[in-house]
Design a protein around this motif. Structure first.
Motif, PDB file in Angstrom:
ATOM      1  N   TRP A  14       0.854  -1.123   0.053  1.00  0.00           N
ATOM      2  CA  TRP A  14       0.095   0.034   0.099  1.00  0.00           C
ATOM      3  C   TRP A  14       0.786   1.130  -0.015  1.00  0.00           C
ATOM      4  N   PHE A  15       2.249   1.083   0.531  1.00  0.00           N
ATOM      5  CA  PHE A  15       3.068   2.294   0.472  1.00  0.00           C
ATOM      6  C   PHE A  15       4.091   2.516  -0.613  1.00  0.00           C
ATOM      7  N   GLN A  16       3.900   1.497  -1.563  1.00  0.00           N
ATOM      8  CA  GLN A  16       4.708   1.538  -2.633  1.00  0.00           C
ATOM      9  C   GLN A  16       4.728   2.759  -3.611  1.00  0.00           C
ATOM     10  N   ASN A  17       3.559   3.421  -3.626  1.00  0.00           N
ATOM     11  CA  ASN A  17       3.263   4.586  -4.648  1.00  0.00           C
ATOM     12  C   ASN A  17       3.824   5.764  -4.097  1.00  0.00           C
ATOM     13  N   TRP A  18       3.907   5.929  -2.736  1.00  0.00           N
ATOM     14  CA  TRP A  18       4.417   6.942  -2.403  1.00  0.00           C
ATOM     15  C   TRP A  18       6.041   6.869  -2.380  1.00  0.00           C
ATOM     16  N   THR A  19       6.515   5.639  -1.895  1.00  0.00           N
ATOM     17  CA  THR A  19       8.000   5.678  -1.953  1.00  0.00           C
ATOM     18  C   THR A  19       8.662   5.575  -3.522  1.00  0.00           C
ATOM     19  N   GLY A  20       7.562   5.373  -4.297  1.00  0.00           N
ATOM     20  CA  GLY A  20       7.853   5.271  -5.921  1.00  0.00           C
ATOM     21  C   GLY A  20       8.030   6.795  -6.163  1.00  0.00           C
ATOM     22  N   ILE A  21       7.059   7.605  -5.916  1.00  0.00           N
ATOM     23  CA  ILE A  21       7.073   9.078  -6.018  1.00  0.00           C
ATOM     24  C   ILE A  21       8.457   9.784  -5.405  1.00  0.00           C
ATOM     25  N   VAL A  22       8.796   9.289  -4.253  1.00  0.00           N
ATOM     26  CA  VAL A  22       9.729   9.991  -3.655  1.00  0.00           C
ATOM     27  C   VAL A  22      11.257   9.457  -4.317  1.00  0.00           C
ATOM     28  N   LYS A  23      11.222   8.215  -4.738  1.00  0.00           N
ATOM     29  CA  LYS A  23      12.263   7.746  -5.535  1.00  0.00           C
ATOM     30  C   LYS A  23      12.667   8.532  -6.846  1.00  0.00           C
ATOM     31  N   GLN A  24      11.550   8.917  -7.577  1.00  0.00           N
ATOM     32  CA  GLN A  24      11.514   9.591  -8.875  1.00  0.00           C
ATOM     33  C   GLN A  24      11.867  10.871  -8.489  1.00  0.00           C
ATOM     34  N   ALA A  25      11.091  11.560  -7.752  1.00  0.00           N
ATOM     35  CA  ALA A  25      11.725  12.933  -7.103  1.00  0.00           C
ATOM     36  C   ALA A  25      13.171  13.218  -6.946  1.00  0.00           C
ATOM     37  N   VAL A  26      13.602  12.285  -6.224  1.00  0.00           N
ATOM     38  CA  VAL A  26      14.992  12.169  -5.674  1.00  0.00           C
ATOM     39  C   VAL A  26      16.024  12.073  -7.082  1.00  0.00           C
ATOM     40  N   THR A  27      15.485  11.165  -8.007  1.00  0.00           N
ATOM     41  CA  THR A  27      16.484  10.827  -9.234  1.00  0.00           C
ATOM     42  C   THR A  27      16.412  11.990 -10.028  1.00  0.00           C
ATOM     43  N   ASP A  28      15.268  12.809 -10.099  1.00  0.00           N
ATOM     44  CA  ASP A  28      15.259  13.938 -10.767  1.00  0.00           C
ATOM     45  C   ASP A  28      15.870  15.181 -10.238  1.00  0.00           C
ATOM     46  N   GLY A  29      16.462  15.096  -8.950  1.00  0.00           N
ATOM     47  CA  GLY A  29      17.249  16.053  -8.489  1.00  0.00           C
ATOM     48  C   GLY A  29      16.338  16.870  -7.492  1.00  0.00           C
ATOM     49  N   ARG A  30      15.290  16.555  -6.990  1.00  0.00           N
ATOM     50  CA  ARG A  30      14.499  17.237  -6.199  1.00  0.00           C
ATOM     51  C   ARG A  30      14.783  16.674  -4.598  1.00  0.00           C
ATOM     52  N   THR A  31      14.566  17.721  -3.807  1.00  0.00           N
ATOM     53  CA  THR A  31      15.083  17.354  -2.459  1.00  0.00           C
ATOM     54  C   THR A  31      13.523  17.271  -1.787  1.00  0.00           C
ATOM     55  N   MET A  32      13.249  16.246  -0.787  1.00  0.00           N
ATOM     56  CA  MET A  32      12.204  15.922  -0.123  1.00  0.00           C
ATOM     57  C   MET A  32      12.604  15.740   1.389  1.00  0.00           C
ATOM     58  N   ARG A  33      12.272  16.789   2.219  1.00  0.00           N
ATOM     59  CA  ARG A  33      12.595  16.568   3.628  1.00  0.00           C
ATOM     60  C   ARG A  33      11.174  17.126   4.447  1.00  0.00           C
ATOM     61  N   ARG A  34      11.440  16.602   5.556  1.00  0.00           N
ATOM     62  CA  ARG A  34      10.203  16.982   6.484  1.00  0.00           C
ATOM     63  C   ARG A  34      10.711  16.915   8.116  1.00  0.00           C
ATOM     64  N   VAL A  35      10.248  17.675   8.900  1.00  0.00           N
ATOM     65  CA  VAL A  35      10.492  17.709  10.406  1.00  0.00           C
ATOM     66  C   VAL A  35       9.388  17.260  10.988  1.00  0.00           C
ATOM     67  N   ARG A  36       9.311  16.265  11.780  1.00  0.00           N
ATOM     68  CA  ARG A  36       8.064  16.039  12.648  1.00  0.00           C
ATOM     69  C   ARG A  36       8.326  16.353  14.154  1.00  0.00           C
ATOM     70  N   VAL A  37       7.483  17.286  14.447  1.00  0.00           N
ATOM     71  CA  VAL A  37       7.608  17.665  15.798  1.00  0.00           C
ATOM     72  C   VAL A  37       6.622  16.753  16.488  1.00  0.00           C
ATOM     73  N   VAL A  38       7.225  16.280  17.744  1.00  0.00           N
ATOM     74  CA  VAL A  38       6.577  15.110  18.129  1.00  0.00           C
ATOM     75  C   VAL A  38       6.601  15.190  19.973  1.00  0.00           C
ATOM     76  N   SER A  39       5.553  14.708  20.679  1.00  0.00           N
ATOM     77  CA  SER A  39       5.465  14.906  22.016  1.00  0.00           C
ATOM     78  C   SER A  39       6.295  13.488  22.458  1.00  0.00           C
TER      79      SER A  39
END
Length: 137
Positions: A14-39
């Motif tokens: 179920w998660f492969q679509n998203w990880t595929g999008i991430v892989k393609q974006a990174v391959t294309d030279g894009r940066t994907m980053r996030r910060v999770r603020v958690v308790s």
């Protein structure tokens, strides 16, 4: 999440679509980053998210963690910054279900959120470091 909480293995198909999008974006030279603020201690939902983040990171997305106690001065809302020209301000129900996102293009808001993201990124630690910290006695 039920499987995670029960200690069962999960079929990540179920998660492969998203990880595929991430892989393609990174391959294309894009940066994907996030910060999770958690308790801390983490809720069950946050623990599940921490576990899933290892798949995002393996695909090339840089998910980092920041303890809420160390997040003073950051915005009090969740957001995504896209291409330094758009912000998606996320809206949730009281039980943390995503209602949708408000797209903001006002340059002052985009700059404010971009600056906050950079600040949070530099205060945060990698997913793996955070996981090791909270799992150690």
């Amino acid at each position: 999440m039920r499987r995670f909480l029960a200690g069962e293995s999960e079929d990540m198909t179920w998660f492969q679509n998203w990880t595929g999008i991430v892989k393609q974006a990174v391959t294309d030279g894009r940066t994907m980053r996030r910060v999770r603020v958690v308790s801390v201690p983490l809720s069950d939902y946050a623990r599940y998210g921490l576990d899933l983040a290892r798949h995002n990171n393996a695909a090339g997305e840089d998910i980092r963690y920041l303890d809420r106690r160390d997040a003073a001065g950051l915005p009090e809302f969740d957001f995504w910054v896209f291409d330094s020209n758009r912000v998606a301000k996320l809206h949730f129900t009281d039980d943390h279900k995503l209602l949708g996102a408000e797209i903001i293009t006002d340059p002052s808001v985009v700059v404010e959120c971009s600056t906050a993201l950079d600040d949070a990124f530099h205060r945060s630690v990698s997913r793996d470091e955070f996981a090791a910290r909270i799992q150690s006695p």
